[in-house]
Design an enzyme around this catalytic site. Structure first.
Site, PDB file in Angstrom:
ATOM      1  N   ASP A 199       0.831  -1.193   0.000  1.00  0.00           N
ATOM      2  CA  ASP A 199       0.000   0.000   0.000  1.00  0.00           C
ATOM      3  C   ASP A 199       0.875   1.257   0.000  1.00  0.00           C
ATOM      4  O   ASP A 199       1.907   1.310   0.669  1.00  0.00           O
ATOM      5  CB  ASP A 199      -0.886  -0.021   1.252  1.00  0.00           C
ATOM      6  CG  ASP A 199      -1.859   1.122   1.312  1.00  0.00           C
ATOM      7  OD1 ASP A 199      -2.745   1.181   0.451  1.00  0.00           O
ATOM      8  OD2 ASP A 199      -1.730   1.957   2.231  1.00  0.00           O
ATOM      9  N   GLU A 255      14.520 -14.658  -0.610  1.00  0.00           N
ATOM     10  CA  GLU A 255      14.916 -15.776   0.248  1.00  0.00           C
ATOM     11  C   GLU A 255      13.940 -16.943   0.145  1.00  0.00           C
ATOM     12  O   GLU A 255      14.259 -18.066   0.543  1.00  0.00           O
ATOM     13  CB  GLU A 255      14.988 -15.332   1.708  1.00  0.00           C
ATOM     14  CG  GLU A 255      16.095 -14.343   2.026  1.00  0.00           C
ATOM     15  CD  GLU A 255      16.072 -13.941   3.485  1.00  0.00           C
ATOM     16  OE1 GLU A 255      15.598 -14.754   4.316  1.00  0.00           O
ATOM     17  OE2 GLU A 255      16.507 -12.816   3.808  1.00  0.00           O
TER      18      GLU A 255
END
Length: 538
Positions: A199, A255
């Site tokens: 956002d 990751e």
């Protein structure tokens, strides 16, 4: 597939309004889980959930008070895990909304920060001394009206809030804040989410010198509030320091296998396109971005072309996300109604146009039914901008009303209780049950066009080249894997005729081809193969 998001179709769910399973008039996670078959059956690849975290709900969840728990209104962490499991069973990815530019004023971080100037989190939010006359430190306005500064008597300082007073801005210049936010996002990645919608991604950093924003020569309004659009927001947002933090976010998601991030750029005009390009350039920033450029009132071939070509030029190795509706803007069949023969024709054409675009495509719940903007009374509103600026700004509640499932059921099958926002008659007539029974419904049209996109590599992943034609015709080619499709759209309520040369009409086109003459009906669309040579005929 590591890059599943490229060319994917993402279906936005507004959790309060999708399905109430608990009988309190508010949608929830078990309700969403029970309706995932509808989304999978539509042909979507992923769902985006608007905020579901613990919140006082001053801005309907965009004011988070706990980043690592589910608000009881929506259910529990166990309910979220069940939703993830069911979505993955259906082949749907799950994207959650991350609101990290600000928190709720009820967040424990802010409670500590506001207590005094010497606590461990004293610099976790943006604090500033008043001017000698007691006024705020600069001229920055809030998006929701009034100044972006609120006085805190305990510290005898102002704090920054780009949105509501109850949404204090985090100080991203403090390394510990970045670390804490990354930890909360890791929590959800380890829980199995497939991505994040970020956002207000261009609001993360502010100018540490707190310089005044200059006036905006265009003077346009943003979100139809009061004076926000009268400034160029070069110091209160869009700061260059943001790039380094975006790289930290990307390193975190990298990751994990097959995760993605899409950033919401809260801006307009060329600035928005430039930011989208900047934030997605190379492979160490965001995976993709969207802006409000296609979520506004402009409906011309030149505008659509300029927006897409602007992104292509700015980020040739970046990736865009395009949508026509979401929870912040009026629904597009209402927004663009004056350019259409009728609502259903416009809904089908916009589906054909959107699913012909290069990039990742966003659908907002109910869009597949052709839902118009709901007309609400002032007494029915919940949205802060609408409550404050009515009637010039009616707020965002009109696009957030409940999903309509069954035309014969109470509240359209959304809830047996009184819904948090009303279900209006024009929506009931467009319920899923009614449209399932109509072979030519907007719902069936969406399914057909989505299947067409997925069946054709040119539409799913092809490069775009625009064709020079006058208004109201938008035309471009998409090419991939040896396939070339020419996409043509009549953006007007009047029929148009083109000379197309050697071509074949394919797919769910609404046009007619007579020899080399292509007749496009009002708001018509066509896909052609062969070697079209397009000329608009008088």
């Amino acid at each position: 597939m590591a890059e599943w998001w490229r060319g994917a179709i993402v279906y936005q769910v507004y959790p309060r309004s999708y399905q109430d399973a608990t009988g309190n008039g508010i949608g929830d996670l078990p309700g969403i889980t029970s309706r995932l078959d509808h989304i999978a059956g539509l042909g979507a690849d992923a769902i985006w959930l608007s905020p579901i975290f613990t919140s006082p709900m001053k801005d309907m969840g965009y004011d988070v008070s706990d980043y690592t728990d589910i608000d009881p209104l929506f259910g529990s962490l166990a309910d979220f895990d069940a939703l993830i499991d069911r979505a993955h069973e259906l082949g749907l990815k799950v994207i959650i909304d991350q609101v990290i530019s600000h928190t709720s004023d009820k967040h424990e971080w802010f409670a500590e920060s506001r207590a005094d100037r010497n606590n461990a989190k004293a610099d976790w939010y943006v604090w500033a001394d008043p001017n000698p006359d007691g006024t705020p430190p600069n001229n920055w306005p809030s998006v929701f009206g009034g100044p972006a500064w609120e006085w805190e008597p305990r510290r005898r300082q102002y704090y920054l809030h780009n949105f509501l007073i109850e949404q204090p801005d985090l100080n991203m210049h403090t390394p510990a804040v970045q670390d804490a936010l990354l930890d909360t996002m890791r929590f959800w990645l380890e829980r199995g989410v497939d991505g994040f919608r970020l956002d207000t991604v261009n609001y993360y950093f502010h100018d540490q010198q707190l310089r005044d924003n200059p006036p905006n020569p265009d003077g346009h309004q943003e979100m139809a509030t009061d004076t926000y659009g009268m400034q160029q927001h070069i110091y209160s947002k869009n700061r260059p320091e943001n790039i380094a933090f975006l790289k930290r976010l990307r390193a975190l998601t990298d990751e994990f296998d097959a995760r993605m991030m899409v950033g919401e750029v809260g801006d307009g005009g060329q600035t928005a396109i430039d930011i989208m390009a900047d934030y997605t350039r190379s492979t160490d920033r965001l995976h993709m971005c969207y802006s409000f450029e296609m979520l506004g009132p402009t409906f011309t071939a030149a505008h659509f072309r300029r927006t897409i070509e602007g992104f292509q030029k700015g980020a040739p190795d970046g990736w865009p996300s395009w949508s026509f509706s979401n929870h912040d803007v009026p629904r597009h069949v209402t927004r663009w109604a004056k350019h259409a023969l009728d609502q259903d024709t416009l809904a089908r054409q916009m589906a054909a146009l959107l699913f012909s675009f290069e990039g990742t495509i966003g659908i907002y719940q109910g869009e597949e039914l052709g839902l118009p903007q709901a007309e609400l009374e002032y007494s029915e509103l919940t949205d802060p901008p609408g409550l404050r600026f009515w009637p010039e700004n009616k707020g965002r509640d009109g696009c957030r009303t409940p999903m309509v499932w069954d035309a014969e059921a109470t509240n359209g099958g959304f809830s047996a209780a009184k819904p948090w926002l009303p279900v209006k008659e024009p929506h009931l007539a467009r319920a899923v049950s009614a449209q399932e029974a109509q072979n030519d419904s907007v719902l069936h049209g969406y399914r057909q066009i989505i299947a067409w996109r997925k069946a054709n590599p040119a539409l799913a992943s092809g490069k775009t080249r625009f064709i020079d034609l006058p208004e109201p015709i938008l035309a471009f080619t998409r090419e991939a894997n040896g396939q070339t499709l020419t996409c043509i759209f009549n953006l007007s309520p009047k029929p148009q005729r083109l000379e197309v040369g050697a071509a074949e009409l394919v797919g769910p086109s609404t046009a007619k081809l007579d020899g080399s003459s292509l007749s496009l009906p009002a708001n018509g669309h066509a896909w052609l193969t062969g070697a079209p040579d397009l000329t608009l005929k008088p």
